[in-house]
Design an enzyme around this catalytic site. Structure first.
Site, PDB file in Angstrom:
ATOM      1  N   GLU A   1      57.292  72.826  38.865  1.00 48.90           N
ATOM      2  CA  GLU A   1      58.301  72.356  37.929  1.00 48.90           C
ATOM      3  C   GLU A   1      58.270  73.039  36.556  1.00 48.90           C
ATOM      4  O   GLU A   1      59.300  73.116  35.898  1.00 48.90           O
ATOM      5  CB  GLU A   1      58.164  70.838  37.734  1.00 48.90           C
ATOM      6  CG  GLU A   1      58.463  70.015  38.967  1.00 48.90           C
ATOM      7  CD  GLU A   1      59.924  70.109  39.387  1.00 48.90           C
ATOM      8  OE1 GLU A   1      60.814  70.115  38.502  1.00 48.90           O
ATOM      9  OE2 GLU A   1      60.182  70.196  40.602  1.00 48.90           O
TER      10      GLU A   1
ATOM     11  N   SER B   1      56.098   9.647  61.676  1.00 49.10           N
ATOM     12  CA  SER B   1      54.783   9.037  61.918  1.00 49.10           C
ATOM     13  C   SER B   1      53.645   9.691  61.155  1.00 49.10           C
ATOM     14  O   SER B   1      52.518   9.172  61.176  1.00 49.10           O
ATOM     15  CB  SER B   1      54.469   9.066  63.419  1.00 49.10           C
ATOM     16  OG  SER B   1      55.358   8.237  64.124  1.00 49.10           O
TER      17      SER B   1
END
Length: 708
Positions: A149, A424
């Site tokens: 780069e 329950s």
């Protein structure tokens, strides 16, 4: 120019980024004697992104020889200390850690593994990053970046006149902006300060700002900022910025563990993360990566042989993108809500905060698979939903949480938000309430299991029935609970009083309004699975009612540490709690959960089924020696599931027990409780007598030695 100078310095010298909060699973402290299977340890290493190698040479690698592991543990900053890279050698025998040594063969009292990263919370909804210092970046990544780069990075003053001239001539010939000659400094300016328009004015401004940046900051600061800012792809809706986060996303490991060919791929993708995607365009990505490696060889960073060897390697990315912003959405949702409820104790918007949780990553992954596979087996129509909450039986911390069928879907979190009738599963609280009134009620107390009708002042009637429609007549209290008999339970609730039942529910951590209708006795109370987990925490523990927390500590970027203080919502009567838990063991052994007991006869499991009217909800709450597990099944449209607690939710509980390493449940016997032969009046005898049962009882009088 003066304005640009002031603008650049003002924006660059402040806090450039807010690093998202990192949310971690429970830290694993390995100890000799610990209950652990080799399969679970390897799964944890895989979730951590450790790589299996014949000869581990770097942190994040391990070797497995059957039941023996050689682990090169990563450096990590824990709440209390920062540990360097280290070697852990351990052996597993009969489901326990039998030997624990360091790399020199010296015994270890404990060995700490870095925790699994669960996800990240970012103040920004559309970007994510993990900040890294220049000294933490592998040199081969920096070399590849500069050669590809900006080869003149350390010699130019922000712009490269040679590169500009070359690009300008190419653009003049093309009649349009076709080539760029941006230095790394210019790229940083473009990403950090400017938009992406391609005009001459923007290029001039970019060049001026790059010169200003170079004049005020050294090359190291600029390069470090670039490495943290550069765009490298998308994780869903969030942009991935910086090489550190990209390393985790593409390779599933920290930046420091990147190999040279992997660094080259990251650099190759800078020109276009989508265009060079290793998943969508693997050949194109490999071609560009190989070109970066060739560039390194051209300048002497690699020999020709080294280049060719690296070019022969595969891309090395994980099979699918590694989720960074939340692969466990139900868990992260619960944690985010807990953060908000902690009244500002943890400001997760502060940069770089580490949030440490109690979530067990292995248990969480297993729970997700159990729910997904279980629902596919029970319901081919895909209408059935589920939730699962797993808490530590001893300290109440949340170990796993599943919010629905699609465990990757960040939508309705049923574990927290599905308020459903508990049926329950409420019965044990009624029996606990009665047993607190010993010796009036003992496990041997006879109860009447016969039909009755209650008439309200407005003329409305309530007539409960047993699930099978049959009455049992006279039954002992413990059998009424283990067989989940509605008639006996409703009569017991009326005898002890609904206000007393409400009092017990409050003691057990339930805060929502409770309607004191007779139907409360049979579970006419809507709770979320997480609330049910809190409700049962006291019974599972034996005394302490533990809140359902998942966050245990946080560490801020400046070294400040926050720890959650151990807390309890209250205390239960330990003897009554023991008797209730003992009866829940009976329920699994030969009551409503007997098929579960037959499947795991040696684990002494305790549990309670729950089924609501028209089988709209299927519940099971159970615990082994380690975990309390709540499972719920139902439909979002509240239609019938066709499943009872035993045929639905209990099956998911059983599947979870099958995939976890469990020790037999051992209940702690309170000092006031002894086993004796009991008659129906609560009298305790030291020898077997006619029509008596061998049961635990709260001793209030001396045990009688002779039969009546």
């Amino acid at each position: 120019m003066l304005y640009l100078h002031a603008d650049v310095r003002k924006r660059f010298e402040g806090q450039r980024w807010t690093e998202p909060a990192s949310v971690y699973a429970r830290e694993h402290r390995l100890r000799e004697g610990e209950l652990l299977s080799a399969t679970d340890l390897e799964l944890e290493l895989q979730l951590l992104g450790y790589r299996l190698r014949e000869q581990p040479a770097r942190a994040g690698e391990y070797r497995r020889d059957d039941q023996q592991f050689y682990i090169r543990a990563r450096a990590f900053t824990f709440v209390d200390q920062k540990l360097p890279e280290r070697i852990v050698v351990l052996s597993i025998r009969d489901g326990r850690v039998s030997r624990l040594r360091d790399g020199n063969g010296e015994p270890l009292a404990e060995a700490r593994l870095d925790p699994v990263l669960l996800g990240r919370f970012s103040p920004s909804k559309d970007e994510d990053r993990e900040l890294v210092r220049l000294t933490e970046v592998p040199q081969h990544l920096i070399d590849a970046l500069l050669v590809a780069e900006d080869r003149q990075f350390y010699s130019h003053f922000g712009i490269s006149p040679t590169a500009i001239a070359r690009a300008a001539w190419a653009n003049i010939r093309a009649g349009q902006t076709e080539q760029g000659a941006s230095t790394i400094t210019q790229q940083l300016v473009k990403n950090y300060f400017l938009n992406s328009e391609r005009t001459w004015w923007r290029k001039i401004r970019e060049a001026l700002m790059a010169i200003i940046l170079e004049a005020n900051y050294d090359k190291g600061e600029i390069l470090e900022s670039y490495l943290n800012e550069i765009y490298l792809g998308q994780d869903g809706q969030r942009a991935i910025h910086g090489v550190a986060l990209a390393s985790r996303y593409y390779f599933g490991k920290p930046l420091q563990e990147l190999a040279e060919h992997e660094s080259a791929l990251l650099v190759a993708m800078l020109r276009g993360p989508s265009y060079y995607s290793p998943w969508r365009n693997s050949e194109r990505a490999k071609s560009r990566r190989d070109l970066v490696l060739k560039m390194r060889a051209d300048v002497g960073q690699l020999s020709s042989a080294e280049m060719q060897q690296l070019q022969r390697k595969p891309l090395g990315v994980v099979h699918t993108p590694r989720k960074l912003s939340g692969g466990m959405p139900a868990v992260l949702d619960a944690i985010k809500r807990e953060l908000k409820s902690d009244v500002g104790a943890i400001d997760f918007k502060r940069s770089g905060v580490q949030i440490f949780t109690s979530i067990d990553a292995v248990t969480q992954r297993k729970a997700e698979l159990v729910v997904s596979k279980g629902l596919n087996r029970l319901d081919e129509g895909k209408a059935l939903q589920a939730a699962m909450v797993i808490k530590d039986r001893r300290n109440g911390l949340v170990r796993a949480l599943v919010g629905g069928r699609d465990t990757d879907y960040a939508g309705f979190n049923r574990a927290l938000d599905a308020k459903r009738a508990v049926g329950s599963t409420l019965k044990p609280i009624i029996y606990y309430t009665a047993l607190k009134r010993s010796p009036l009620f003992t496990l041997a107390t006879p109860l009447q299991d016969s039909s009755f009708v209650m008439r309200a002042d407005d003329g409305k009637t309530w007539q409960p029935k047993n699930y099978d429609g049959q009455s049992r007549g006279i039954v002992s209290l413990h059998r009424a609970l283990s067989e989940s008999l509605n008639l006996a339970t409703a009569r017991l609730a009326m005898e002890v009083g609904l206000k007393q039942v409400e009092k017990s529910l409050r003691e057990m951590g339930i805060e929502r309004p409770i309607a004191l209708w007779p139907s409360l006795a049979l579970g006419a109370l809507e709770l979320s699975p997480l609330e049910v987990a809190t409700l049962y925490s006291g019974i599972a523990h034996g005394q302490q009612v533990m809140p359902s927390h998942a966050i245990v500590a946080a560490r801020f970027d400046d070294g400040e540490v926050w720890r959650r203080q151990t807390e309890s919502l209250g205390e239960l009567h330990p003897a009554s709690s023991f008797l209730t838990a003992y009866t829940l063991q009976e329920a699994v052994r030969d009551g409503t959960g007997k098929s579960l007991g037959a499947r795991y006869p040696s684990l002494n499991l305790a549990g309670k089924t729950g089924t609501t009217n028209d089988t709209r909800d299927s519940w099971f709450v159970g615990f082994d020696d380690e975990y309390l597990i709540v499972t719920w099944l139902g439909r979002d449209d509240n239609q019938s599931t066709g499943l009872t607690g035993a045929s639905g939710a209990m099956q998911l509980f059983a599947d979870m027990i099958a995939v976890k390493t469990s020790a037999p449940l051992s209940l702690r016997l309170p000092a006031s409780v002894r086993f004796a032969y009991l008659d129906g009046s609560g009298n305790a005898y030291g020898q077997a007598c006619e029509r008596m049962e061998w049961l635990p009882v709260i001793m209030t009088d001396e045990m009688r030695m002779e039969c009546p």
